[in-house]
Design a protein around this motif. Structure first.
Motif, PDB file in Angstrom:
ATOM      1  N   THR A  68      -8.550 -11.306 -27.435  1.00  0.00           N
ATOM      2  CA  THR A  68      -8.763 -12.130 -26.227  1.00  0.00           C
ATOM      3  C   THR A  68      -7.460 -12.836 -25.853  1.00  0.00           C
ATOM      4  OG1 THR A  68     -11.051 -12.446 -26.808  1.00  0.00           O
ATOM      5  CG2 THR A  68     -10.160 -14.014 -25.250  1.00  0.00           C
ATOM      6  N   MET A  69      -6.730 -13.318 -26.864  1.00  0.00           N
ATOM      7  CA  MET A  69      -5.449 -13.977 -26.592  1.00  0.00           C
ATOM      8  C   MET A  69      -4.477 -12.975 -25.950  1.00  0.00           C
ATOM      9  SD  MET A  69      -5.933 -17.060 -27.453  1.00  0.00           S
ATOM     10  CE  MET A  69      -4.334 -17.800 -27.409  1.00  0.00           C
ATOM     11  N   MET A  74     -11.373 -10.145 -32.614  1.00  0.00           N
ATOM     12  CA  MET A  74     -11.816 -10.297 -31.225  1.00  0.00           C
ATOM     13  C   MET A  74     -11.108 -11.479 -30.553  1.00  0.00           C
ATOM     14  SD  MET A  74     -15.833  -9.422 -31.581  1.00  0.00           S
ATOM     15  CE  MET A  74     -16.325  -9.743 -29.926  1.00  0.00           C
ATOM     16  N   SER A  75     -10.922 -12.562 -31.312  1.00  0.00           N
ATOM     17  CA  SER A  75     -10.224 -13.728 -30.746  1.00  0.00           C
ATOM     18  C   SER A  75      -8.767 -13.376 -30.458  1.00  0.00           C
ATOM     19  CB  SER A  75     -10.289 -14.910 -31.711  1.00  0.00           C
ATOM     20  OG  SER A  75     -11.611 -15.225 -31.978  1.00  0.00           O
ATOM     21  N   SER A  92      -5.343 -10.391 -24.154  1.00  0.00           N
ATOM     22  CA  SER A  92      -5.842 -10.209 -22.779  1.00  0.00           C
ATOM     23  C   SER A  92      -5.360 -11.343 -21.891  1.00  0.00           C
ATOM     24  CB  SER A  92      -7.366 -10.229 -22.735  1.00  0.00           C
ATOM     25  OG  SER A  92      -7.893  -9.180 -23.437  1.00  0.00           O
ATOM     26  N   MET A  93      -5.467 -12.568 -22.419  1.00  0.00           N
ATOM     27  CA  MET A  93      -5.093 -13.737 -21.610  1.00  0.00           C
ATOM     28  C   MET A  93      -3.603 -13.697 -21.276  1.00  0.00           C
ATOM     29  SD  MET A  93      -7.463 -16.531 -23.583  1.00  0.00           S
ATOM     30  CE  MET A  93      -7.030 -18.037 -22.734  1.00  0.00           C
TER      31      MET A  93
END
Lengths: 224, 103
Positions: free
Chosen positions: B26-27, B22-23, B29-30
């Motif tokens: 997220t990276m 998930m992390s 996505s960022m």
């Protein structure tokens, strides 16, 4: 013990005693059957919701919250279509990095909530309480960054009334932040009343808050 | 030589793996949302980037539902219902973007 002779004076008393004993036995057996029935009824009280982990009421709340935020996002999409330039230009003023860091903070808090749930299942009370506390600390960190973000916007004169983008932005993120505050209180409460079902239920609430942010962040901060 | 049977991951290992995935997502996505571009200029990121954003969101939500919210072992109808709800939201956002800016 041998029964007394039918003609003896004790025979009537013996019969009475036997009847009372039988009645008692019958009552006990009825009660235990009733107890079994009640358990069966309790098990199926919530129908399909009983299959979900934790208290079914929490799942009703999770489903309702998803519907509320889903509808708010539908409203956001409609307003976006009415004036895409306004939305894209307003969104450019948001601090995307803080939003991203907040996402990582909530994901990490979610991990600790899940660990608290897992350790409480194994009756490891101290570990469970420790993980619940770490979850709450990450929740507070999220709120601190959110407050910083809001104050940054307020300093340059941006508020909920600036335009329709910021109205929806403050409405959704503010409503979400209120859930974070409530979640922290709930984590504290179940840390005190530390039954596994309570911890599982509070953690489910926390993961719901996490889930909503996972949807809000890319839509409000990144899609442009 | 016989292959040794694969060990089932422990719940804590699975949770850590989910968090890591998930992390990482997220990276992605960022990066896809050009998060490090601090200039306050409204540069559209394009359909592909929005598609990646929505896919990573969908996948992250799936992981959260399965492992954090413990839906992995419940009736499949529940899982499908929740995935469908998230899918509808991401599809709605993607459709809005296409209607507003085209592909």
């Amino acid at each position: 013990m041998r029964p007394p002779d039918k003609d003896s004076d004790f025979y009537d008393a013996y019969l009475k005693e036997i009847t009372t004993a039988k009645d008692k036995e019958q009552t006990t057996s009825d009660n235990s059957n009733q107890a079994i029935d009640t358990t069966a009824v309790n098990r199926s009280t919530w129908g399909p919701l009983d299959a979900l982990p934790g208290n079914p009421m929490m799942w009703i709340l999770i489903i309702s919250e998803l519907m509320v935020f889903g509808l708010l996002l539908a409203g956001y999409c409609i307003k976006f279509l009415e004036n895409p330039d306004l939305f894209v230009n307003s969104q450019a003023g948001l601090n995307r990095l803080i939003g991203g860091i907040n996402t990582l903070i909530l994901i990490t808090s979610g991990l600790f909530a899940a660990l608290a749930n897992e350790t409480s299942r194994e009756n490891k009370t101290y570990s469970s309480r420790f993980f619940l506390s770490v979850t709450a600390v990450f929740g507070l960190l999220f709120l601190v960054l959110k407050f910083y973000e809001y104050s940054e916007k307020a300093a340059i004169g941006i508020s909920i009334e600036t335009n329709s983008f910021y109205t929806l932005f403050y409405l959704m993120t503010g409503f979400h932040a209120a859930h974070v505050i409530f979640g922290i209180l709930l984590l504290g409460l179940v840390g005190f009343y530390k039954r596994h079902e309570n911890i599982q239920t509070a953690c489910a609430f926390w993961h719901m808050v996490d889930l909503i942010w996972l949807i809000l962040y890319p839509i409000l901060y990144l899609v442009r | 030589m016989r292959n040794a049977p694969l060990k089932k991951p422990t719940p804590i290992f699975r949770l850590l793996l989910t968090w890591l995935l998930m992390s990482g997502l997220t990276m992605i996505s960022m990066l896809s949302g050009d998060v490090f571009d601090t200039k306050e200029i409204a540069t559209p990121i394009g359909f592909i980037s929005v598609g990646i954003l929505m896919l990573t969101t969908l996948f992250k939500c799936r992981l959260l539902l399965l492992d954090f919210l413990e839906l992995r072992h419940v009736a499949p109808q529940w899982r499908r219902g929740f995935f469908f709800a998230i899918f509808i939201i991401t599809a709605m956002v993607l459709a809005t973007y296409v209607l507003a800016f085209g592909i």
